[in-house]
Write a protein that holds these residues in place. Structure first.
Motif, mmCIF file in Angstrom:
data_model
loop_
_atom_site.group_PDB
_atom_site.id
_atom_site.type_symbol
_atom_site.label_atom_id
_atom_site.label_comp_id
_atom_site.label_asym_id
_atom_site.label_seq_id
_atom_site.Cartn_x
_atom_site.Cartn_y
_atom_site.Cartn_z
ATOM 1 N N ARG A 199 1.373 9.559 37.882
ATOM 2 C CA ARG A 199 1.765 10.390 38.995
ATOM 3 C C ARG A 199 1.333 9.865 40.333
ATOM 4 N N LEU A 200 1.888 8.684 40.858
ATOM 5 C CA LEU A 200 1.255 8.354 42.196
ATOM 6 C C LEU A 200 1.594 9.392 43.048
ATOM 7 N N GLY A 201 1.182 9.445 44.226
ATOM 8 C CA GLY A 201 1.265 10.338 45.093
ATOM 9 C C GLY A 201 0.887 11.905 44.484
ATOM 10 N N ASN A 202 1.464 12.913 44.979
ATOM 11 C CA ASN A 202 0.829 14.316 44.275
ATOM 12 C C ASN A 202 -0.561 14.395 44.076
ATOM 13 N N GLY A 203 -1.389 13.968 44.857
ATOM 14 C CA GLY A 203 -2.848 14.073 45.163
ATOM 15 C C GLY A 203 -3.517 13.054 44.359
ATOM 16 N N TYR A 204 -2.774 11.934 43.953
ATOM 17 C CA TYR A 204 -3.378 10.830 43.565
ATOM 18 C C TYR A 204 -4.350 10.081 44.230
ATOM 19 N N TYR A 205 -5.835 9.979 43.987
ATOM 20 C CA TYR A 205 -6.570 9.568 44.847
ATOM 21 C C TYR A 205 -7.321 8.078 44.680
ATOM 22 N N GLY A 206 -7.180 7.390 43.380
ATOM 23 C CA GLY A 206 -7.590 6.228 42.805
ATOM 24 C C GLY A 206 -8.037 6.016 41.626
ATOM 25 N N ALA A 207 -8.863 5.193 41.236
ATOM 26 C CA ALA A 207 -9.268 4.764 40.004
ATOM 27 C C ALA A 207 -10.773 4.182 39.951
ATOM 28 N N VAL A 208 -11.332 4.472 38.924
ATOM 29 C CA VAL A 208 -12.511 3.788 38.669
ATOM 30 C C VAL A 208 -12.596 2.949 37.063
ATOM 31 N N ARG A 209 -13.295 1.792 37.333
ATOM 32 C CA ARG A 209 -13.659 1.106 36.019
ATOM 33 C C ARG A 209 -15.066 1.215 35.574
ATOM 34 N N ILE A 210 -15.106 1.235 34.176
ATOM 35 C CA ILE A 210 -16.235 1.868 33.744
ATOM 36 C C ILE A 210 -17.089 0.416 33.362
ATOM 37 N N ASP A 211 -18.356 0.227 33.500
ATOM 38 C CA ASP A 211 -19.166 -0.766 32.986
ATOM 39 C C ASP A 211 -20.248 -0.136 32.187
ATOM 40 N N PRO A 212 -20.185 -0.224 30.750
ATOM 41 C CA PRO A 212 -21.034 0.308 29.941
ATOM 42 C C PRO A 212 -22.451 -0.314 29.856
ATOM 43 N N GLY A 213 -22.617 -1.310 30.520
ATOM 44 C CA GLY A 213 -23.815 -2.321 30.365
ATOM 45 C C GLY A 213 -24.860 -1.801 31.353
ATOM 46 N N PRO A 214 -26.016 -2.569 31.442
ATOM 47 C CA PRO A 214 -26.917 -2.059 32.464
ATOM 48 C C PRO A 214 -26.502 -1.811 34.037
ATOM 49 N N VAL A 215 -27.116 -0.598 34.468
ATOM 50 C CA VAL A 215 -26.911 -0.266 35.647
ATOM 51 C C VAL A 215 -27.436 -1.255 36.814
ATOM 52 N N ALA A 216 -26.695 -1.572 37.733
ATOM 53 C CA ALA A 216 -27.196 -2.339 38.743
ATOM 54 C C ALA A 216 -27.742 -1.583 39.797
ATOM 55 N N GLY A 217 -29.128 -1.922 40.240
ATOM 56 C CA GLY A 217 -29.541 -0.980 41.239
ATOM 57 C C GLY A 217 -30.530 0.112 40.769
ATOM 58 N N PRO A 218 -31.385 0.650 41.801
ATOM 59 C CA PRO A 218 -32.152 1.590 41.284
ATOM 60 C C PRO A 218 -31.456 2.970 41.173
ATOM 61 N N VAL A 219 -31.815 3.882 40.194
ATOM 62 C CA VAL A 219 -31.148 4.991 39.785
ATOM 63 C C VAL A 219 -32.234 6.226 39.762
ATOM 64 N N PHE A 220 -31.781 7.260 40.327
ATOM 65 C CA PHE A 220 -32.566 8.394 40.354
ATOM 66 C C PHE A 220 -31.936 9.718 40.034
ATOM 67 N N ARG A 221 -32.677 10.660 39.986
ATOM 68 C CA ARG A 221 -32.147 11.953 39.566
ATOM 69 C C ARG A 221 -32.106 12.794 41.189
ATOM 70 N N THR A 222 -31.079 13.723 41.327
ATOM 71 C CA THR A 222 -31.296 14.648 42.241
ATOM 72 C C THR A 222 -31.557 16.138 41.895
ATOM 73 N N TRP A 223 -31.872 16.687 42.669
ATOM 74 C CA TRP A 223 -32.262 18.318 42.638
ATOM 75 C C TRP A 223 -31.726 19.027 43.607
ATOM 76 N N GLY A 224 -31.468 20.534 43.408
ATOM 77 C CA GLY A 224 -30.786 21.167 44.225
ATOM 78 C C GLY A 224 -29.345 21.396 43.772
ATOM 79 N N ALA A 225 -28.718 22.378 44.455
ATOM 80 C CA ALA A 225 -27.194 22.830 44.079
ATOM 81 C C ALA A 225 -26.499 22.782 45.270
ATOM 82 N N GLY A 226 -25.438 22.330 45.418
ATOM 83 C CA GLY A 226 -24.405 22.221 46.494
ATOM 84 C C GLY A 226 -25.099 21.499 47.671
ATOM 85 N N VAL A 227 -25.660 20.208 47.437
ATOM 86 C CA VAL A 227 -26.082 19.226 48.402
ATOM 87 C C VAL A 227 -25.019 18.462 48.730
ATOM 88 N N TRP A 228 -24.747 18.420 49.942
ATOM 89 C CA TRP A 228 -23.734 17.538 50.668
ATOM 90 C C TRP A 228 -24.199 16.160 50.958
#
Length: 299
Positions: A199-228
């Motif tokens: 359903r293109l249109g009607n709120g369609y925003y886009g797509a993402v392709r998944i890479d199941p391999g090692p993640v490129a770049g440093p990865v961290f965890r956030t804390w808190g709720a409702g953080v913009w």
């Protein structure tokens, strides 16, 4: 006795049929019609209602994810609100959605909601629970190999890509692309898992392709709720997306910018999150005020 009118009508009918047969044999132009054999079916072709990989280009992992989702479609599994979000991937009983009267039977139905189906499909494909979360978290995953906007349409997509509907602030639906303009989805309460036209249109925003391999770049965890997250490293900048709670993020770089005081801390360091296309103050990232092993942003 055969009346003349009947005879005339019969003869006319016979000649008319002969004329139609001759016209069909030669075509409208009078040229002989050449009959050719039908082209062989594509190995990825499928009937409209068949859930399968319907186009080339997908990785083996993505094809396995499509197969896992399609197995649930073939099993006639129900959509159920909140389904598929148990401790482990797989169908679960759902909950009543206060905004949807059609969900009244979801607590008695074993099945998936949209993100529960996506979680299960990629867990089956990879042997690991790499997309544990709701549609927002799945779209903004740090395991993205590529992102595609609504303006790009379907041309750059391959089977196994995840299609999303909503806004940057809230992705409310997600589905697996099959190729050829079709998708597998858990759509809404009161229905079974299904194959649908995208359903293109009607709120369609886009797509993402998944890479199941090692993640490129440093990865961290956030804390808190409702953080913009913000469009620029400033509290006055436009809001992009709010983390509902702690989550995993990929950080591309960091820089000194506006000083922020929050939660009893003061810091002028901001990190750029490529999966969100946005910034967040380092106050809400677990770790030191200036993150280790993260480069300084140069642009």
């Amino acid at each position: 006795m055969l009346h003349r009118s009947g005879f005339t009508g019969t003869v006319g009918t016979v000649f008319g049929l002969l004329a139609l047969l001759l016209w069909g044999a030669q075509g409208a132009t009078g040229a002989p019609v050449t009959r050719t054999a039908a082209a062989p079916a594509s190995p990825h072709a499928a009937a409209d209602d068949t859930c399968a990989v319907r186009a080339p280009g997908a990785s083996p992992t993505a094809e396995r994810a499509v197969a896992a989702a399609c197995a649930q479609v073939a099993a006639d599994v129900w959509y159920t609100w909140g389904g598929g979000h148990g401790p482990q991937p797989g169908p679960t009983y759902g909950m009543v959605d206060p905004s949807d009267p059609a969900s009244e039977h979801d607590p008695q139905r074993l099945g998936f909601d949209c993100s529960g189906l996506v979680r299960h499909a990629y867990a089956e494909a990879t042997g690991s629970d790499i997309l544990n979360g709701v549609a927002d978290a799945q779209y903004y995953t740090h395991r993205a190999a590529g992102r595609f906007t609504a303006a790009q349409g379907l041309d750059p997509l391959v089977p196994g890509d995840l299609l999303v509907w909503g806004t940057p602030q809230h992705i409310h639906h997600i589905a697996l692309y099959l190729g050829a303009g079709r998708m597998a989805e858990a759509r809404q309460s009161g229905t079974k898992l299904m194959v649908s036209d995208v359903r293109l249109g009607n709120g369609y925003y886009g797509a993402v392709r998944i890479d199941p391999g090692p993640v490129a770049g440093p990865v961290f965890r956030t804390w808190g709720a409702g953080v913009w997250t913000k469009a620029r490293p400033s509290t006055a900048a436009a809001r992009v997306y709010a983390f509902p709670g702690p989550t995993t993020i990929r950080v591309e770089c960091q820089k000194h910018a506006e000083t922020v005081t929050a939660e009893g801390w003061t810091n002028d360091a901001w990190s750029y999150l490529p999966d969100y296309g946005a910034w967040v103050t380092n106050i809400y990232i677990q770790g030191p005020a200036w993150l280790d092993d993260v480069p300084t942003c140069t642009t």
